[in-house]
Design an enzyme around this catalytic site. Structure first.
Site, mmCIF file in Angstrom:
data_model
loop_
_atom_site.group_PDB
_atom_site.id
_atom_site.type_symbol
_atom_site.label_atom_id
_atom_site.label_comp_id
_atom_site.label_asym_id
_atom_site.label_seq_id
_atom_site.Cartn_x
_atom_site.Cartn_y
_atom_site.Cartn_z
ATOM 1 N N ARG A 269 0.880 -1.181 0.000
ATOM 2 C CA ARG A 269 0.000 0.000 0.000
ATOM 3 C C ARG A 269 0.910 1.221 0.000
ATOM 4 N NH1 ARG A 269 -2.670 4.163 0.062
ATOM 5 N NH2 ARG A 269 -4.766 4.388 0.865
ATOM 6 N N GLU B 204 -11.014 4.094 -5.689
ATOM 7 C CA GLU B 204 -11.209 2.647 -5.644
ATOM 8 C C GLU B 204 -11.535 2.140 -7.048
ATOM 9 O OE1 GLU B 204 -10.661 0.784 -2.991
ATOM 10 O OE2 GLU B 204 -10.269 2.527 -1.731
ATOM 11 N N ARG C 258 -0.889 -5.132 4.944
ATOM 12 C CA ARG C 258 -0.111 -4.799 3.750
ATOM 13 C C ARG C 258 1.145 -4.040 4.152
ATOM 14 N NH1 ARG C 258 -5.012 -1.848 0.657
ATOM 15 N NH2 ARG C 258 -4.940 -0.810 2.672
#
Length: 155
Positions: free
Chosen positions: A35, A43, A77
């Site tokens: 990330r 998104e 992440r």
């Protein structure tokens, strides 16, 4: 893999999920979900999401990238500043109007703030839209809709 703060690792980008998330294969053959630090991109299902994803793919897919690891996010992440050579990819995405400076998590990132201000003024990328919805607001709205839909189904 456990990272110490300010660790640099490199690997090959083997996938792009959206405009701020990718998958990296390390030399040890470990697959990392990464990330990008300091930015938030639309998104995938959000307006401009696929355009942002393609812009990131064009910059990093199938290339060797370097990760300046910040830590882990709440989803596990790897949170990192991402580079292709000397090019700071997080900053490039904001400069091109493909992502927002995520000031909530990176308020001291003056380079990202300046890049967003410039992209807005030039109406680049998502700033061509009259009033783009920030992804953090879109996600919150999406959760509210999902919750109300679930309540309707229970009745």
């Amino acid at each position: 893999m456990f990272f110490t703060q300010a660790e640099m690792i490199s690997g090959k980008c083997v996938g792009v999920s959206d405009g701020d998330t990718c998958r990296v294969l390390t030399p040890d053959k470990e697959l990392l979900r990464v990330r990008f630090w300091g930015i938030d991109a639309p998104e995938s299902k959000q307006e401009f999401g696929q355009v942002s994803k393609k812009a990131l793919s064009d910059l990093i897919f199938n290339k060797q990238i370097s990760l300046d690891v910040i830590g882990k996010d709440r989803y596990g992440r790897t949170l990192a500043k991402v580079y292709v050579g000397k090019k700071y990819v997080d900053l490039e995405m904001v400069k091109k109007g493909m992502a927002w400076h995520y000031a909530y998590f990176a308020k001291d990132a003056k380079d990202l703030a300046k890049a967003e201000k410039s992209a807005r003024a030039k109406k680049l990328g998502l700033w061509k839209q009259s009033n783009p919805t920030p992804p953090w607001e879109w996600r919150r709205k999406d959760k509210k809709v999902s919750t109300s839909d679930l309540q309707k189904k229970k009745k």
